[in-house]
Design a protein around this motif. Structure first.
Motif, PDB file in Angstrom:
ATOM      1  N   UNK A  34       0.424  -0.688   0.257  1.00  0.00           N
ATOM      2  CA  UNK A  34      -0.260  -0.128  -0.157  1.00  0.00           C
ATOM      3  C   UNK A  34       0.656   1.282   0.438  1.00  0.00           C
ATOM      4  N   UNK A  35       1.652   0.897   0.569  1.00  0.00           N
ATOM      5  CA  UNK A  35       2.622   2.576   1.191  1.00  0.00           C
ATOM      6  C   UNK A  35       3.578   2.507  -0.364  1.00  0.00           C
ATOM      7  N   UNK A  36       4.028   1.936  -0.738  1.00  0.00           N
ATOM      8  CA  UNK A  36       4.637   1.507  -1.743  1.00  0.00           C
ATOM      9  C   UNK A  36       3.995   1.473  -3.507  1.00  0.00           C
ATOM     10  N   UNK A  37       2.909   1.083  -3.905  1.00  0.00           N
ATOM     11  CA  UNK A  37       2.087   1.350  -4.654  1.00  0.00           C
ATOM     12  C   UNK A  37       2.781   1.472  -5.997  1.00  0.00           C
ATOM     13  N   UNK A  38       3.044   3.296  -5.821  1.00  0.00           N
ATOM     14  CA  UNK A  38       3.719   3.403  -7.266  1.00  0.00           C
ATOM     15  C   UNK A  38       4.370   3.028  -7.410  1.00  0.00           C
ATOM     16  N   UNK A  39       5.671   2.336  -6.216  1.00  0.00           N
ATOM     17  CA  UNK A  39       6.793   1.955  -6.875  1.00  0.00           C
ATOM     18  C   UNK A  39       6.400   0.302  -7.716  1.00  0.00           C
ATOM     19  N   UNK A  40       5.634  -0.122  -7.572  1.00  0.00           N
ATOM     20  CA  UNK A  40       5.538  -1.572  -8.082  1.00  0.00           C
ATOM     21  C   UNK A  40       4.806  -1.696  -9.301  1.00  0.00           C
ATOM     22  N   UNK A  41       3.391  -0.539  -9.835  1.00  0.00           N
ATOM     23  CA  UNK A  41       3.427   0.309 -10.609  1.00  0.00           C
ATOM     24  C   UNK A  41       4.348  -0.074 -11.518  1.00  0.00           C
ATOM     25  N   UNK A  42       5.657   1.228 -11.370  1.00  0.00           N
ATOM     26  CA  UNK A  42       6.654   1.287 -11.779  1.00  0.00           C
ATOM     27  C   UNK A  42       7.283   0.577 -12.802  1.00  0.00           C
ATOM     28  N   UNK A  65       6.247  -2.844 -12.657  1.00  0.00           N
ATOM     29  CA  UNK A  65       5.579  -3.033 -13.748  1.00  0.00           C
ATOM     30  C   UNK A  65       5.483  -3.236 -14.755  1.00  0.00           C
ATOM     31  N   UNK A  66       5.163  -1.651 -14.939  1.00  0.00           N
ATOM     32  CA  UNK A  66       5.403  -1.115 -16.709  1.00  0.00           C
ATOM     33  C   UNK A  66       6.241  -0.949 -17.321  1.00  0.00           C
ATOM     34  N   UNK A  67       7.788  -0.570 -16.193  1.00  0.00           N
ATOM     35  CA  UNK A  67       8.747  -0.262 -17.173  1.00  0.00           C
ATOM     36  C   UNK A  67      10.179  -1.464 -17.201  1.00  0.00           C
TER      37      UNK A  67
END
Length: 211
Positions: free
Chosen positions: A19-27, A29-31
Motif C-alpha cells: 500500500x505504501x509503495x504502490x507507485x514503485x510496484x506500478x512503475x 510492472x510497467x517499465x
C-alpha cells in the motif's frame, strides 16, 4: 496446506508495504527492472541480501546458490545447466548493472561441508560436486596449522576471491571491467556479529565497514 507463516507474511505485505509503495510496484510492472547492482550470495536463510542492505523491490538483482560460488565460464559445456552463469549473462548483458558484489558469510555450510568432508546427503551428492570447485581455494589457503575458526574464515574469504576471479572469465564482464563500466566487489557478512567486511581491491584484505 500452504504455510501459514507465508500467508500471514503476505497479509502484512499486502496491507503494509504494498500500500505504501504502490507507485514503485506500478512503475516496476510497467517499465521493468533497472537495478544497478547485482549481488551474488549464499542461499543460507540467515544471509538475506535485501535485509542486510535494506533494499526495496527493483533495487538489486540477487543471485543465490550454495556458498555464493561463481563457476568459471564454460560455454562449450553443453551437457550441463548453468543457472548462475545465466544470471550473470542476464545481469551484465541485459540489465547492464554497473556493480557486481560477491558476498560470502561466516558459518557457511557449503564451506564446512568441504573442509569437514561431510558425507553426501543423497546418492548424486549435488552439494559435494558443487563444492569440489573450491579445491584451488583450499590449495591456496593451505592446511590448518593454527586456529581452526581463522582457517575456515580464510577459506570463506578465499571463495569470494575465487568467484571474483571467475567473473572475469566471462567475456562481457571482462570487457566491461576493462572499459570502466562495471566494477567488481567482494564482501563478507558476520552472521553472529552483523559486521560487514569489504574486500580492498588493492590489498585483497577484508576490512570491517566503518561509517
Amino acid at each position: 496446506m500452504f504455510p501459514k507463516r507465508l500467508t500471514d507474511g503476505y497479509a502484512s505485505f499486502l496491507h503494509g508495504r504494498l500500500e505504501t509503495e504502490r507507485a514503485r510496484y506500478l512503475d516496476l510492472a510497467e517499465n521493468g527492472q533497472h537495478p544497478s547492482i547485482m549481488l551474488i550470495s549464499c542461499g543460507d536463510s540467515r544471509v538475506a541480501p535485501e535485509t542486510i542492505f535494506d533494499a526495496g523491490p527493483g533495487e538489486m538483482f540477487v543471485v543465490r546458490n550454495i556458498a555464493g560460488i561463481v563457476p568459471p565460464c564454460e560455454p562449450t559445456s553443453q551437457n550441463a545447466f548453468h543457472g548462475t552463469s545465466a544470471c550473470i549473462e542476464f545481469g551484465v548483458n541485459a540489465l547492464e548493472v554497473s556493480d557486481i558484489v560477491v558476498m560470502g558469510h561466516a558459518s557457511c555450510g557449503g564451506v564446512a561441508a568441504y573442509v569437514n568432508q561431510s558425507p553426501p546427503l543423497t546418492r548424486p551428492d549435488f552439494i559435494g560436486k558443487w563444492m569440489s570447485q573450491i579445491a584451488p581455494v583450499a590449495d591456496k589457503v593451505g592446511p590448518q596449522t593454527g586456529d581452526r575458526a581463522d582457517w575456515i574464515r580464510r577459506m570463506e574469504w578465499g571463495v569470494v576471491e575465487y568467484s571474483l576471479d571467475n567473473l572475469l572469465t566471462f567475456p562481457a564482464v571482462h570487457e566491461r571491467v576493462d572499459a570502466g563500466t562495471l566494477r567488481l566487489h567482494g564482501a563478507y557478512f558476520g552472521v553472529a556479529t552483523g559486521v560487514l567486511f569489504i574486500r580492498d581491491p588493492h590489498t585483497g584484505r577484508f576490512e570491517p565497514y566503518q561509517e
